[in-house]
Design an enzyme around this catalytic site. Structure first.
Site, PDB file in Angstrom:
ATOM      1  N   CYS A  19       0.856  -1.125  -0.065  1.00 38.54           N
ATOM      2  CA  CYS A  19       0.139  -0.214  -0.023  1.00 38.54           C
ATOM      3  C   CYS A  19       0.802   1.247  -0.140  1.00 38.54           C
ATOM      4  O   CYS A  19       2.061   1.189   0.032  1.00 38.54           O
ATOM      5  CB  CYS A  19      -0.841  -0.242   1.145  1.00 38.54           C
ATOM      6  SG  CYS A  19      -1.699  -1.364   1.542  1.00 38.54           S
ATOM      7  N   GLY A  46      -1.351   1.286  -4.835  1.00 44.32           N
ATOM      8  CA  GLY A  46      -2.999   0.505  -4.509  1.00 44.32           C
ATOM      9  C   GLY A  46      -3.975   1.413  -5.059  1.00 44.32           C
ATOM     10  O   GLY A  46      -3.913   2.475  -4.873  1.00 44.32           O
ATOM     11  N   ASN A 120       1.461   0.044   5.769  1.00 40.65           N
ATOM     12  CA  ASN A 120       2.150  -0.731   4.882  1.00 40.65           C
ATOM     13  C   ASN A 120       2.942  -1.753   5.163  1.00 40.65           C
ATOM     14  O   ASN A 120       3.795  -1.649   5.790  1.00 40.65           O
ATOM     15  CB  ASN A 120       2.966   0.233   3.738  1.00 40.65           C
ATOM     16  CG  ASN A 120       3.462  -0.277   2.304  1.00 40.65           C
ATOM     17  OD1 ASN A 120       4.503   0.054   1.866  1.00 40.65           O
ATOM     18  ND2 ASN A 120       2.731  -1.507   1.868  1.00 40.65           N
ATOM     19  N   GLY A 121       2.616  -2.910   4.740  1.00 39.45           N
ATOM     20  CA  GLY A 121       3.438  -4.202   4.911  1.00 39.45           C
ATOM     21  C   GLY A 121       2.551  -5.296   5.122  1.00 39.45           C
ATOM     22  O   GLY A 121       1.451  -5.457   4.604  1.00 39.45           O
ATOM     23  N   CYS A 255      12.961  -4.745   0.695  1.00 37.92           N
ATOM     24  CA  CYS A 255      12.361  -5.532  -0.486  1.00 37.92           C
ATOM     25  C   CYS A 255      12.967  -5.077  -1.736  1.00 37.92           C
ATOM     26  O   CYS A 255      12.862  -3.864  -2.063  1.00 37.92           O
ATOM     27  CB  CYS A 255      11.002  -5.230  -0.358  1.00 37.92           C
ATOM     28  SG  CYS A 255      10.116  -5.771  -1.871  1.00 37.92           S
ATOM     29  N   TYR A 261       9.567  -3.032  -9.211  1.00 34.30           N
ATOM     30  CA  TYR A 261       8.477  -2.858  -9.731  1.00 34.30           C
ATOM     31  C   TYR A 261       7.693  -1.755  -8.644  1.00 34.30           C
ATOM     32  O   TYR A 261       7.028  -1.000  -9.297  1.00 34.30           O
ATOM     33  CB  TYR A 261       7.863  -4.092  -9.837  1.00 34.30           C
ATOM     34  CG  TYR A 261       6.177  -3.864 -10.191  1.00 34.30           C
ATOM     35  CD1 TYR A 261       5.733  -3.607 -11.471  1.00 34.30           C
ATOM     36  CD2 TYR A 261       5.162  -3.823  -8.975  1.00 34.30           C
ATOM     37  CE1 TYR A 261       4.540  -3.217 -11.508  1.00 34.30           C
ATOM     38  CE2 TYR A 261       3.833  -3.462  -9.239  1.00 34.30           C
ATOM     39  CZ  TYR A 261       3.452  -3.093 -10.689  1.00 34.30           C
ATOM     40  OH  TYR A 261       2.153  -2.968 -10.921  1.00 34.30           O
ATOM     41  N   ASP A 364      10.569  -6.355 -20.084  1.00 30.51           N
ATOM     42  CA  ASP A 364       9.543  -6.002 -19.107  1.00 30.51           C
ATOM     43  C   ASP A 364      10.256  -6.227 -17.768  1.00 30.51           C
ATOM     44  O   ASP A 364      11.451  -6.769 -17.496  1.00 30.51           O
ATOM     45  CB  ASP A 364       8.129  -6.942 -19.037  1.00 30.51           C
ATOM     46  CG  ASP A 364       7.107  -6.450 -18.211  1.00 30.51           C
ATOM     47  OD1 ASP A 364       7.233  -4.934 -17.700  1.00 30.51           O
ATOM     48  OD2 ASP A 364       6.027  -6.983 -18.374  1.00 30.51           O
ATOM     49  N   CYS A 401       5.720 -14.705  -1.069  1.00 29.64           N
ATOM     50  CA  CYS A 401       6.275 -13.450  -0.408  1.00 29.64           C
ATOM     51  C   CYS A 401       5.241 -13.273   0.777  1.00 29.64           C
ATOM     52  O   CYS A 401       3.813 -13.073   0.299  1.00 29.64           O
ATOM     53  CB  CYS A 401       6.582 -12.171  -1.078  1.00 29.64           C
ATOM     54  SG  CYS A 401       6.787 -10.817  -0.105  1.00 29.64           S
ATOM     55  N   CYS A 455      11.781 -13.365  -2.919  1.00 25.46           N
ATOM     56  CA  CYS A 455      10.830 -13.935  -3.984  1.00 25.46           C
ATOM     57  C   CYS A 455      11.766 -14.756  -5.259  1.00 25.46           C
ATOM     58  O   CYS A 455      11.534 -15.510  -5.929  1.00 25.46           O
ATOM     59  CB  CYS A 455      10.183 -12.764  -4.605  1.00 25.46           C
ATOM     60  SG  CYS A 455      11.082 -11.415  -4.884  1.00 25.46           S
TER      61      CYS A 455
END
Ligand code: 5GP
Ligand code: MG
Length: 463
Positions: A19, A46, A120-121, A255, A261, A364, A401, A455
């Site tokens: 978020c 978000g 957020n998290g 992260c 991304y 990408d 994740c 990940c």
């Protein structure tokens, strides 16, 4: 390290969230209006719901709704949110949890008056903590971390709210970048691993602003001071700003997917411009996986910086090949697979005139489920592209994740269920190359507290 059973339990049971959070303490400012602008700058984090809670030192008001920030907040709604303090939230959620009860900020009454939080998290020991609270006789309205967080704080030991914050939050394992609001103060807390970003800034000399990304601080006319430290607890009041507690920080938590991304390219994350990391990742990708082609084409927007990097390093011309509609939301964010499938077609239009009979390198940022890229390759083939050399500016996404990326089951991760050769066939590419983890780390550069790369390589920071 966590084992798989731990991951499976927590990932399956509750929604994950990545978020955007924003907070402001600025006397003489219309805090809610600035929060609205801040949330617009964080919209990419978000799109399911948005909310603002504000205080004028006497009364706390809240407005929340489903949809984009612009859809939730009208002039009338912003006017209901008077005061010099405000916190806001934009929420990303997954299937089954796209309901207003789960929209944030969460606001509860307590013996300390109204207490609101934007989070957020993702809490890795959510299930455990929830069970404990229920056993003690507490009720929980929603399935989201933020409600649990407020209840943990209210019910923790301590003579004042600060002590309760420290005692309540130190029970949590997982990712939390938090902004709390009371009638007259803000509290800002980041987990000891520093998993999700959280930035502190100043506005108009006397006010303070906190946001998930630096770009949101700048967009409201503030300037960035520093990152909130992993494990840091800050109080913001009329007296100014004070760090009142510091948990022992842990390394290896930030992260890496924020660089791949989540974050906006113009944001500065750990003193590194995200755009530069992406550009570099494309350059290294070209070195690791060269190809012969007429053009380098990106999957906009998240693949564009890496595509430019690939073009610079390879000497192949960068050409726009897919025009993205500005008015269709991020497809990955749509909760069901059916909408996701449609979304890609609604979102991209190929420039046939430049693509017909050409060989292209298609770049990408990542492949997760493989939905986006499969559809894009289909569109490009329809437009007459001859050869497609797919290059991905991050390693194969193979693991779950539990700290905020929206992946729940191993079997939905295409790199987990298929070999490279099988993926190539399934998505219809002529060749496929992923950036190595070493390459990605090199592109990001040194990060003070170290990176979580779970990940990609299953190495998680939380034990
Ligand atoms: P896929 O379609 O393979 O499931 O997802 C990959 C595509 O979605 C990429 O184009 C990437 O830019 C984007 N993406 C990757 N991870 C995430 C994520 O966690 N959330 C959202 N909204 N998009 C993502
Ligand atoms: Mg993308």
């Amino acid at each position: 390290m966590l084992d798989d059973s731990y991951l499976a339990t927590d990932c399956d049971n509750k929604p994950q969230e990545s978020c955007g959070v924003f907070g402001i303490f600025a006397p003489q400012e219309d805090a809610a209006r600035l929060t609205f602008y801040g949330l617009l700058a964080l919209q990419h984090r978000g799109q399911e719901s948005a909310g603002i809670v504000s205080s004028d030192f006497k009364q706390v008001n809240s407005v929340k709704g489903m949809g984009l920030v612009n859809q939730v907040f009208t002039e009338t709604k912003i006017k209901q949110l008077a005061g010099a303090l405000a916190i806001g939230h934009t929420r990303y959620s997954t299937a089954g949890s796209s309901v207003i009860e789960n929209a944030q900020p969460t606001l509860l009454d307590s013996s300390y008056g109204p207490l609101a939080v934007s989070h957020n998290g993702n809490l890795a020991n959510y299930t455990e903590l929830r069970q404990e609270l229920l056993k003690k006789g507490h009720c929980l309205n929603s399935q989201i971390d933020s409600e649990l967080i407020v209840r943990l704080v209210i019910e923790a030991h301590g003579r004042n709210l600060k002590q309760k914050l420290v005692n309540g939050l130190s029970q949590i394992k997982g990712a939390y970048s938090l902004i709390f609001l009371t009638k007259n103060k803000l509290y800002v807390v980041r987990d000891r691993w520093g998993i999700r970003p959280l930035i502190l800034g100043q506005i108009n000399g006397r006010g303070w602003v906190i946001a998930s990304e630096s770009t949101a601080i700048e967009s409201v006319g503030g300037h960035v001071i520093r990152e909130v430290k992993p494990g840091e607890f800050i109080e913001i009041s009329y007296k100014g700003i004070e760090t009142f507690h510091q948990l022992k920080s842990k390394s290896g938590g930030f992260c890496i997917f924020e660089y791949v991304y989540f974050s906006k390219p113009e944001s500065i994350v750990n003193n590194k411009l995200v755009y530069s990391a992406r550009l570099k990742s494309g350059q290294l990708l070209a070195r690791e996986h060269p190809a012969q082609a007429d053009y380098v084409i990106s999957v906009p927007d998240s693949g564009t910086a890496a595509a430019l990097g690939y073009a610079q390093e390879s000497g192949i011309i960068f050409q726009e090949g897919l025009i993205k509609s500005r008015y269709v939301g991020r497809t990955f964010i749509q909760p069901t697979q059916r909408i996701r499938d449609l979304g890609v077609r609604l979102k991209f239009s190929p420039l046939q005139r430049f693509l017909k009979n050409k060989s292209i390198v298609l770049v990408d940022d990542s492949v997760v489920r493989g939905t986006t890229i499969t559809q894009i390759i289909h569109l490009l083939r329809e437009a007459g592209v001859k050869n497609i050399h797919l290059r991905i500016a991050s390693p194969p996404f193979k693991n779950l994740c539990f700290l905020g990326i929206d992946v729940h089951r191993y079997d939905e991760l295409i790199a987990q269920t298929h070999t490279g050769q099988e993926i190539m066939q399934k998505i219809g590419a002529d060749s496929l190359g992923y950036l190595s983890l070493t390459g990605l780390k090199q592109a990001v550069g040194r990060v003070k507290h170290g990176l979580c790369t779970g990940c990609f390589n299953k190495k998680y920071p939380i034990v």
